[in-house]
Design an enzyme around this catalytic site. Structure first.
Site, mmCIF file in Angstrom:
data_model
loop_
_atom_site.group_PDB
_atom_site.id
_atom_site.type_symbol
_atom_site.label_atom_id
_atom_site.label_comp_id
_atom_site.label_asym_id
_atom_site.label_seq_id
_atom_site.Cartn_x
_atom_site.Cartn_y
_atom_site.Cartn_z
ATOM 1 N N CYS A 382 -13.485 57.036 -23.782
ATOM 2 C CA CYS A 382 -12.828 57.760 -24.865
ATOM 3 C C CYS A 382 -12.381 59.148 -24.409
ATOM 4 O O CYS A 382 -11.432 59.241 -23.652
ATOM 5 C CB CYS A 382 -13.705 57.779 -26.110
ATOM 6 S SG CYS A 382 -12.702 57.888 -27.611
ATOM 7 N N HIS A 508 -14.801 52.142 -26.854
ATOM 8 C CA HIS A 508 -16.204 52.381 -26.496
ATOM 9 C C HIS A 508 -16.901 51.057 -26.172
ATOM 10 O O HIS A 508 -17.477 50.433 -27.064
ATOM 11 C CB HIS A 508 -16.949 53.018 -27.674
ATOM 12 C CG HIS A 508 -16.539 54.414 -27.975
ATOM 13 N ND1 HIS A 508 -17.283 55.507 -27.582
ATOM 14 C CD2 HIS A 508 -15.483 54.900 -28.650
ATOM 15 C CE1 HIS A 508 -16.688 56.608 -27.994
ATOM 16 N NE2 HIS A 508 -15.592 56.267 -28.655
ATOM 17 N N GLU A 510 -19.631 50.634 -24.798
ATOM 18 C CA GLU A 510 -21.098 50.758 -24.906
ATOM 19 C C GLU A 510 -21.643 50.216 -26.230
ATOM 20 O O GLU A 510 -22.818 49.861 -26.315
ATOM 21 C CB GLU A 510 -21.548 52.213 -24.695
ATOM 22 C CG GLU A 510 -21.238 53.202 -25.817
ATOM 23 C CD GLU A 510 -19.851 53.814 -25.746
ATOM 24 O OE1 GLU A 510 -18.969 53.216 -25.101
ATOM 25 O OE2 GLU A 510 -19.645 54.888 -26.345
HETATM 26 N N1 GLN Z 1 -11.989 63.755 -29.310
HETATM 27 C C1 GLN Z 1 -11.262 62.606 -28.872
HETATM 28 C C2 GLN Z 1 -10.435 62.000 -29.991
HETATM 29 O O1 GLN Z 1 -10.690 62.259 -31.145
HETATM 30 C C3 GLN Z 1 -12.184 61.573 -28.253
HETATM 31 C C4 GLN Z 1 -13.170 60.991 -29.195
HETATM 32 C C5 GLN Z 1 -14.312 60.285 -28.512
HETATM 33 O O2 GLN Z 1 -14.604 60.517 -27.344
HETATM 34 N N2 GLN Z 1 -15.017 59.448 -29.228
HETATM 35 O O3 GLN Z 1 -9.521 61.244 -29.739
#
Ligand code: GLN
Length: 549
Positions: A382, A508, A510
């Protein structure tokens, strides 16, 4: 008919109610019953999505896009079945529902009160999972500790439900602490007696007492607890500190927590639990043949719970590779181009964590540059993927001010920018791109090989995305869009062509790794780290031989 088990906590918090609930569910599942677990959190936030990870640890995301308590991650990892919004309820959500109904006029003429309106709503949500008739058993974990003011409506709801459904359909397990006084060399039961008393004063009497303890509970002590707390002697269960949370189901099986629960619920014991796959995993976990060190670069590294699912995914992947994964926490705020080599050179792989906001962002970018230039396996999740795009744009494409508009809204090169559907959103709670989306992997990409298929489903939690205006430049310079959302064309995966392992995912992975289905991407990452370690060893031997020659 669905049976209900409640897990309450006494004496202190952090005794591991979630792990006990998950372990019992696992045992019931291994006996052939279908079970699910639900968590009730007594805080006023509608969900933990807006909570700082320092406050509450990781926010776990379900397939249906609910931002939930991290215990739901344990439930999924243990049971290998997905949870949903219905599995996590907070006081805020209960009140929001009741107040909305009041505004609609559903209670016209009535005074809306904690009892019966709030307790009714709690009961409705408990029974929601049971109503579908999908589960033989619903286990509900009540957050907080008995005695907290905010837990009272939940305890009252349990009391009413036990009365309505009968003791054979509804049991309460109380998890408590038996402290060991070193000076007296004694285990003490008094705090447990008090906490059971407090629960009983609220009308709920526990059926089973699970005792967290550092020392073994000898039989006389178990009898004493049973007598003073008024439960059957076989209903006092020892839960000794374990070397790994994954050992707890086996411990609970030896203590027969499943047997006493089924007896009290008047259910047949079914088959002996089949935990052969689980035990195989445990053996690999406990007796690794090699060891690698992964650097976890993030800004919440002081608090292990902030990256819970990532750490657990690495454990699952390590076991598959019969390799111990040591995680070295590296605070991104203190990483600079000058100290990156010193902090990262001995690592076998680098993982850059998800996150929000600009604190520590440059350190993440420096770490990625070091991993890219030195062929160290890199995995960005992310925000980690977004930082990899920024790093590539700055240092390979020469766009020195490239950034995400989250960190620098005025950058001339917004390689990461706000998604269109996010642009007009003002509210913070539950408004990100959340939950499962399809992703199509490119033919011949590293990832399609790793997953062994082209269409995958992964969970998301973000507002920003890769800016497709830069796609061609990235591709030409060797950073490939290896995965895209088939309906929107959003880039979900980037991977570097000429690098042993350089992968960034907007999603994600995970959240989907479980003991029985370790995530292929983490498995491949650990494998790449092992290969990198081997390669370093070979190089060192070669150089040694050269100098000797
Ligand atoms: N801050 C970033 C976004 O909002 C990444 C979010 C995250 O890592 N879950 O896109």
């Amino acid at each position: 008919m669905t049976k209900y088990i409640f897990v309450t906590g006494g004496v202190t918090s952090s005794l591991g109610k979630g792990i006990i609930a998950a372990s019992l569910a696992k045992l019931l599942q291994a006996r052939g019953y279908s079970a699910t677990i639900q968590k009730f959190d007594p805080y006023i936030n509608v969900d933990p999505g807006t909570l700082n990870p320092y406050e509450h640890g990781e926010c776990f995301v379900t397939d249906d896009g609910a931002e939930t308590d991290l215990d739901l991650g344990h439930y999924e990892r243990f049971l290998n079945t997905p949870t949903s919004q219905a599995n996590n309820v907070t006081t805020g959500r209960v009140y929001q529902y009741v107040i909305n109904k009041e505004r609609e006029g559903a209670f016209l003429g009535k005074t809306v009160q904690v009892i019966p309106h709030i307790t009714d709503e709690i009961k409705r949500r408990i029974r929601l999972l049971g109503n579908e008739n999908k589960y033989d058993v619903v286990i509900t974990e009540l957050g907080g500790t008995v005695g907290d003011i905010e837990s009272l409506p939940y305890i009252e709801a349990v009391r009413q439900l036990k009365w309505e459904l009968g003791n054979e359909n509804c049991i309460v397990i109380h998890l408590t602490l038996i402290p060991y006084l070193k000076a007296a060399k004694e285990l003490k039961t008094k705090p447990t007696q008090h906490s059971v008393k407090m629960l009983s004063e609220n009308g709920v009497h526990p059926d089973i007492i699970v005792c967290r303890t550092e020392e073994p509970l000898y039989n006389d002590l178990k009898k004493k607890i049973a007598l003073f707390c008024n439960v059957r002697p076989e209903a006092v269960i020892e839960a000794r500190d374990a070397d790994t949370i994954y050992g707890v189901p086996i411990e609970m099986m030896l203590e027969k927590l499943d047997v006493i629960s089924l007896k009290l619920l008047e259910m047949p014991l079914g088959n002996e639990p089949d935990l052969s796959k689980w035990k195989e995993f445990l053996t690999k976990l406990r007796y690794p043949k090699s060891k690698i060190t992964v650097g976890l670069i993030g800004k919440y590294v002081e608090l292990q719970d902030a990256y819970k699912s990532i750490l657990e995914s690495l454990i699952h992947a390590g076991a598959v590779n019969e390799c111990k994964v040591e995680v070295r926490n590296i605070h991104s705020e203190y990483l600079t181009p000058e100290n990156a080599a010193e902090k990262l050179q001995n690592l076998d792989a680098v993982l850059v964590a998800p996150g929000f906001g600009s604190r520590g962002i440059e350190g993440k970018i420096d770490a990625i540059r070091y991993a890219r230039e030195n062929n160290i396996p890199f995995f960005g999740i992310c925000l980690g993927m977004q930082c990899a795009a920024v790093e590539f744009a700055r240092n390979i494409l020469g766009l020195k001010d490239a950034h995400s508009t989250e960190m620098n809204p005025d950058t001339a090169n917004p390689v990461i920018h706000l998604m269109d559907e996010q642009k007009d959103i003002q509210h913070k709670g539950g408004t990100m791109r959340l939950g499962t989306y399809d992703c199509e992997l490119a033919q011949g990409s590293r990832l399609s090989g790793i997953y062994g298929k082209h269409l995958i489903q992964e969970r998301h939690r973000h507002r920003y995305e890769f800016n497709n205006n830069y796609l061609e430049a990235f591709e030409q310079a060797g950073m490939l869009p290896a995965g895209k959302n088939p309906s929107t064309g959003l880039v979900e995966v980037i991977e570097l062509k000429d690098h042993p392992f350089f992968v960034g995912t907007q999603f994600h992975p995970e959240y989907k790794s479980t003991v029985e289905t370790p995530h292929p991407l983490f498995v491949a990452f650990v494998k790449a780290a092992k290969a990198h370690q081997e390669h370093k060893k070979e190089e060192a031997t070669f150089e040694k031989n050269l100098s000797h020659g």
